[in-house]
Design a protein around this motif. Structure first.
Motif, PDB file in Angstrom:
ATOM      1  N   GLN A   1       0.846  -1.189   0.000  1.00 23.17           N
ATOM      2  CA  GLN A   1       0.000   0.000   0.000  1.00 23.17           C
ATOM      3  C   GLN A   1       0.886   1.244   0.000  1.00 23.17           C
ATOM      4  N   ASN A   2       0.244   2.408  -0.134  1.00 24.04           N
ATOM      5  CA  ASN A   2       1.013   3.651  -0.043  1.00 24.04           C
ATOM      6  C   ASN A   2       1.398   3.883   1.422  1.00 24.04           C
ATOM      7  N   GLY A   3       2.392   4.727   1.622  1.00 22.33           N
ATOM      8  CA  GLY A   3       2.932   4.961   2.957  1.00 22.33           C
ATOM      9  C   GLY A   3       1.922   5.502   3.950  1.00 22.33           C
ATOM     10  N   GLU A   4       1.015   6.356   3.506  1.00 22.85           N
ATOM     11  CA  GLU A   4       0.016   6.932   4.407  1.00 22.85           C
ATOM     12  C   GLU A   4      -0.925   5.856   4.945  1.00 22.85           C
ATOM     13  N   CYS A   5      -1.350   4.967   4.084  1.00 26.01           N
ATOM     14  CA  CYS A   5      -2.247   3.885   4.494  1.00 26.01           C
ATOM     15  C   CYS A   5      -1.558   2.981   5.505  1.00 26.01           C
ATOM     16  N   VAL A   6      -0.326   2.620   5.226  1.00 30.81           N
ATOM     17  CA  VAL A   6       0.416   1.737   6.131  1.00 30.81           C
ATOM     18  C   VAL A   6       0.602   2.404   7.484  1.00 30.81           C
ATOM     19  N   LYS A   7       0.909   3.696   7.496  1.00 34.64           N
ATOM     20  CA  LYS A   7       1.075   4.410   8.768  1.00 34.64           C
ATOM     21  C   LYS A   7      -0.213   4.396   9.578  1.00 34.64           C
ATOM     22  N   ARG A   8      -1.344   4.609   8.921  1.00 34.32           N
ATOM     23  CA  ARG A   8      -2.634   4.580   9.620  1.00 34.32           C
ATOM     24  C   ARG A   8      -2.880   3.207  10.254  1.00 34.32           C
ATOM     25  N   VAL A   9      -2.582   2.156   9.520  1.00 32.86           N
ATOM     26  CA  VAL A   9      -2.777   0.802  10.050  1.00 32.86           C
ATOM     27  C   VAL A   9      -1.877   0.577  11.252  1.00 32.86           C
ATOM     28  N   ILE A  10      -0.610   0.919  11.136  1.00 32.98           N
ATOM     29  CA  ILE A  10       0.331   0.707  12.243  1.00 32.98           C
ATOM     30  C   ILE A  10      -0.082   1.532  13.457  1.00 32.98           C
ATOM     31  N   ASP A  11      -0.523   2.758  13.245  1.00 32.29           N
ATOM     32  CA  ASP A  11      -0.990   3.585  14.360  1.00 32.29           C
ATOM     33  C   ASP A  11      -2.193   2.938  15.052  1.00 32.29           C
ATOM     34  N   GLU A  12      -3.115   2.385  14.270  1.00 31.67           N
ATOM     35  CA  GLU A  12      -4.275   1.735  14.895  1.00 31.67           C
ATOM     36  C   GLU A  12      -3.873   0.454  15.616  1.00 31.67           C
ATOM     37  N   VAL A  13      -2.914  -0.280  15.087  1.00 31.18           N
ATOM     38  CA  VAL A  13      -2.428  -1.485  15.766  1.00 31.18           C
ATOM     39  C   VAL A  13      -1.807  -1.097  17.109  1.00 31.18           C
ATOM     40  N   LYS A  14      -1.009  -0.043  17.137  1.00 33.34           N
ATOM     41  CA  LYS A  14      -0.417   0.425  18.401  1.00 33.34           C
ATOM     42  C   LYS A  14      -1.503   0.777  19.408  1.00 33.34           C
ATOM     43  N   ALA A  15      -2.521   1.504  18.951  1.00 37.50           N
ATOM     44  CA  ALA A  15      -3.620   1.888  19.839  1.00 37.50           C
ATOM     45  C   ALA A  15      -4.374   0.649  20.324  1.00 37.50           C
ATOM     46  N   TYR A  16      -4.620  -0.296  19.438  1.00 41.62           N
ATOM     47  CA  TYR A  16      -5.316  -1.530  19.803  1.00 41.62           C
ATOM     48  C   TYR A  16      -4.542  -2.272  20.906  1.00 41.62           C
ATOM     49  N   ASN A  17      -3.241  -2.428  20.708  1.00 41.45           N
ATOM     50  CA  ASN A  17      -2.422  -3.133  21.696  1.00 41.45           C
ATOM     51  C   ASN A  17      -2.477  -2.459  23.062  1.00 41.45           C
ATOM     52  N   LYS A  18      -2.437  -1.140  23.052  1.00 44.41           N
ATOM     53  CA  LYS A  18      -2.468  -0.391  24.310  1.00 44.41           C
ATOM     54  C   LYS A  18      -3.842  -0.458  24.968  1.00 44.41           C
ATOM     55  N   GLU A  19      -4.888  -0.235  24.198  1.00 45.42           N
ATOM     56  CA  GLU A  19      -6.251  -0.190  24.741  1.00 45.42           C
ATOM     57  C   GLU A  19      -6.731  -1.547  25.255  1.00 45.42           C
ATOM     58  N   THR A  20      -6.324  -2.618  24.591  1.00 44.11           N
ATOM     59  CA  THR A  20      -6.805  -3.958  24.969  1.00 44.11           C
ATOM     60  C   THR A  20      -5.881  -4.652  25.970  1.00 44.11           C
ATOM     61  N   GLY A  21      -4.717  -4.090  26.204  1.00 40.49           N
ATOM     62  CA  GLY A  21      -3.750  -4.748  27.073  1.00 40.49           C
ATOM     63  C   GLY A  21      -2.960  -5.826  26.355  1.00 40.49           C
ATOM     64  N   ALA A  22      -3.177  -5.963  25.059  1.00 40.41           N
ATOM     65  CA  ALA A  22      -2.485  -6.984  24.280  1.00 40.41           C
ATOM     66  C   ALA A  22      -0.973  -6.772  24.284  1.00 40.41           C
TER      67      ALA A  22
END
Length: 103
Positions: free
Chosen positions: A65-86
Motif C-alpha cells: 500500500q502507499n505509505g500513508e495507508c500503512v502508517k494509519r494501520v500501524i498507528d491503529e495497531v499500536k492503539a489496539y495493543n495499548k487499549e486492549t492490554g495486548a
C-alpha cells in the motif's frame, strides 16, 4: 510503496481484519502460521511466541500500500495493543518495509 506485514495470534485475527477494513486497505493476503520460540534463541521481543512445545497458532497478513495507508494501520495497531492490554501478553505485530522495485 510499502509492504505492510502484520502478525497476530489466532484470537485477534478478526480484529486485524476489522482494522484493515477501517483503514480502507483494499486488498491483502493472509495465511496461517504456527510459531515457536526455543530456549536457544531469546530475542529482545519476549512476548513474540509462547515458550512451549505446542507453539502458537497465528495469522500473517501482508499487503502493498502507499505509505500513508500503512502508517494509519500501524498507528491503529499500536492503539489496539495499548487499549486492549495486548501489548503485555500477545501484541499484534505490525511492520512497514519499503518496496524498492517490483516487476
Amino acid at each position: 510503496m510499502k509492504l505492510l506485514i502484520i502478525l497476530s495470534i489466532d484470537e485477534y485475527t478478526d480484529d486485524v481484519r476489522k482494522i484493515l477494513a477501517r483503514q480502507k486497505v483494499p486488498i491483502y493476503s493472509e495465511t496461517n502460521v504456527h510459531g515457536f520460540k526455543t530456549e536457544e534463541y531469546q530475542p529482545d521481543i519476549s512476548n513474540w511466541f509462547a515458550k512451549d512445545e505446542h507453539g502458537v497458532y497465528s495469522t500473517l497478513f501482508f499487503s502493498i500500500q502507499n505509505g500513508e495507508c500503512v502508517k494509519r494501520v500501524i498507528d491503529e495497531v499500536k492503539a489496539y495493543n495499548k487499549e486492549t492490554g495486548a501489548e503485555k501478553q500477545n501484541p499484534i505485530h505490525a511492520y512497514s518495509l519499503s518496496v524498492e522495485e517490483s516487476a
